[in-house]
Design a protein around this motif. Structure first.
Motif, PDB file in Angstrom:
ATOM      1  N   LYS A 223       0.571  -0.908   0.098  1.00 36.82           N
ATOM      2  CA  LYS A 223       0.288   0.210  -0.315  1.00 36.82           C
ATOM      3  C   LYS A 223       1.183   1.393   0.148  1.00 36.82           C
ATOM      4  O   LYS A 223       0.439   2.047  -1.083  1.00 36.82           O
TER       5      LYS A 223
ATOM      6  N   ARG B 104       0.179   3.628  -2.605  1.00 40.24           N
ATOM      7  CA  ARG B 104       0.113   5.458  -2.293  1.00 40.24           C
ATOM      8  C   ARG B 104       0.883   6.571  -2.334  1.00 40.24           C
ATOM      9  O   ARG B 104       0.480   7.086  -3.803  1.00 40.24           O
TER      10      ARG B 104
ATOM     11  N   ASN C 150      -9.571  -3.980  -4.007  1.00 37.75           N
ATOM     12  CA  ASN C 150      -9.054  -3.522  -3.011  1.00 37.75           C
ATOM     13  C   ASN C 150      -8.691  -2.077  -3.081  1.00 37.75           C
ATOM     14  O   ASN C 150      -8.434  -1.896  -4.556  1.00 37.75           O
TER      15      ASN C 150
ATOM     16  N   ILE D 207      -6.440   1.746  -2.232  1.00 39.79           N
ATOM     17  CA  ILE D 207      -6.265   2.871  -1.246  1.00 39.79           C
ATOM     18  C   ILE D 207      -6.270   3.715  -1.101  1.00 39.79           C
ATOM     19  O   ILE D 207      -5.918   4.600  -2.122  1.00 39.79           O
TER      20      ILE D 207
ATOM     21  N   GLY E 116      -5.873   6.459   3.894  1.00 40.21           N
ATOM     22  CA  GLY E 116      -4.592   5.579   5.326  1.00 40.21           C
ATOM     23  C   GLY E 116      -5.957   6.111   6.885  1.00 40.21           C
ATOM     24  O   GLY E 116      -4.940   5.392   7.569  1.00 40.21           O
TER      25      GLY E 116
ATOM     26  N   ILE F  98      -2.783  -5.716  -4.244  1.00 41.16           N
ATOM     27  CA  ILE F  98      -2.043  -4.533  -3.469  1.00 41.16           C
ATOM     28  C   ILE F  98      -1.324  -5.946  -2.767  1.00 41.16           C
ATOM     29  O   ILE F  98      -3.230  -6.918  -2.281  1.00 41.16           O
TER      30      ILE F  98
ATOM     31  N   ALA G  64      -3.222  -5.910   1.637  1.00 41.64           N
ATOM     32  CA  ALA G  64      -4.763  -5.750   1.503  1.00 41.64           C
ATOM     33  C   ALA G  64      -5.169  -6.742   3.248  1.00 41.64           C
ATOM     34  O   ALA G  64      -4.433  -7.656   3.432  1.00 41.64           O
TER      35      ALA G  64
ATOM     36  N   ASP H 245     -10.249  -5.245   5.006  1.00 42.13           N
ATOM     37  CA  ASP H 245     -10.259  -3.855   4.136  1.00 42.13           C
ATOM     38  C   ASP H 245     -11.905  -3.965   3.521  1.00 42.13           C
ATOM     39  O   ASP H 245     -12.095  -5.263   3.475  1.00 42.13           O
TER      40      ASP H 245
END
Length: 191
Positions: A3, A7, A130, A132, A135, A164, A167, A171
């Protein structure tokens, strides 16, 4: 990829877009959304307000289209570290939060839990739905509080190409992703 790596990578990709590119891609995302989901009068859409300095998808065009079509519009607002859902209309008064997000002045939570569409911000989404975000976990908590029948729809300038790898079990994946070129469905982990 993890992640944190994704990100960082997708924040940089987004920053590299010009304002004109971001606006045109946002328009294409709206066109794809409308063509695929065909929203109707009386439906309910929960939609985020963009953080402009992060070049998030311009959802103002979505909101304008929804209000013109008599679709009820709800936007998120963080109150006491909880994401609430405030119903808006063409006369709603907004203020800019400390995050740079335009939010309604009202702190009145609509208490609505049955949405036809929950249009969700993200930095990246993989082929399993999934996502992102930044956060903070606001949307995972929000997804747990709404009807499971509400369609959770991510919007992004970029299509998924990496998985990802980290994950979390808690989530909550998206149901769909809308990009400028496609609409992906993630039901049963497949497109």
């Amino acid at each position: 990829m993890f992640k944190a790596e994704l990100r960082k990578e997708y924040m940089q990709k987004r920053k590299a877009l010009s304002s004109d590119e971001a606006f045109l891609l946002s328009e294409k995302i709206l066109t794809n959304f409308l063509a695929y989901f065909k929203p109707e009068k009386g439906q309910k859409a929960h939609i985020f307000m963009p953080i402009k300095k992060f070049k998030e998808i311009d959802t103002g065009t979505f909101i304008d289209a929804f209000l013109k079509a008599d679709i009820r519009v709800f936007v998120p607002k963080v109150v006491e570290n909880t994401l609430i859902s405030v119903e808006i209309n063409k006369d709603t008064v907004f203020e800019t939060s400390s995050w740079g997000i335009s939010e309604p002045l009202s702190n009145e939570d609509s208490q609505e839990v049955h949405f036809d569409f929950v249009i969700t911000p993200l930095l990246y989404c993989d082929h399993k739905g999934n996502r992102i975000g930044y956060g903070k976990g606001f949307y995972d908590a929000f997804f747990q509080s709404i009807s499971a029948a509400s369609k959770k729809i991510g919007v992004n300038y970029f299509s998924p190409d990496e998985t990802i790898d980290d994950a979390w079990e808690n989530d909550i994946p998206l149901d769909y992703l809308v990009t400028p070129t496609e609409v992906l469905s993630f039901f049963n982990g497949s497109e």
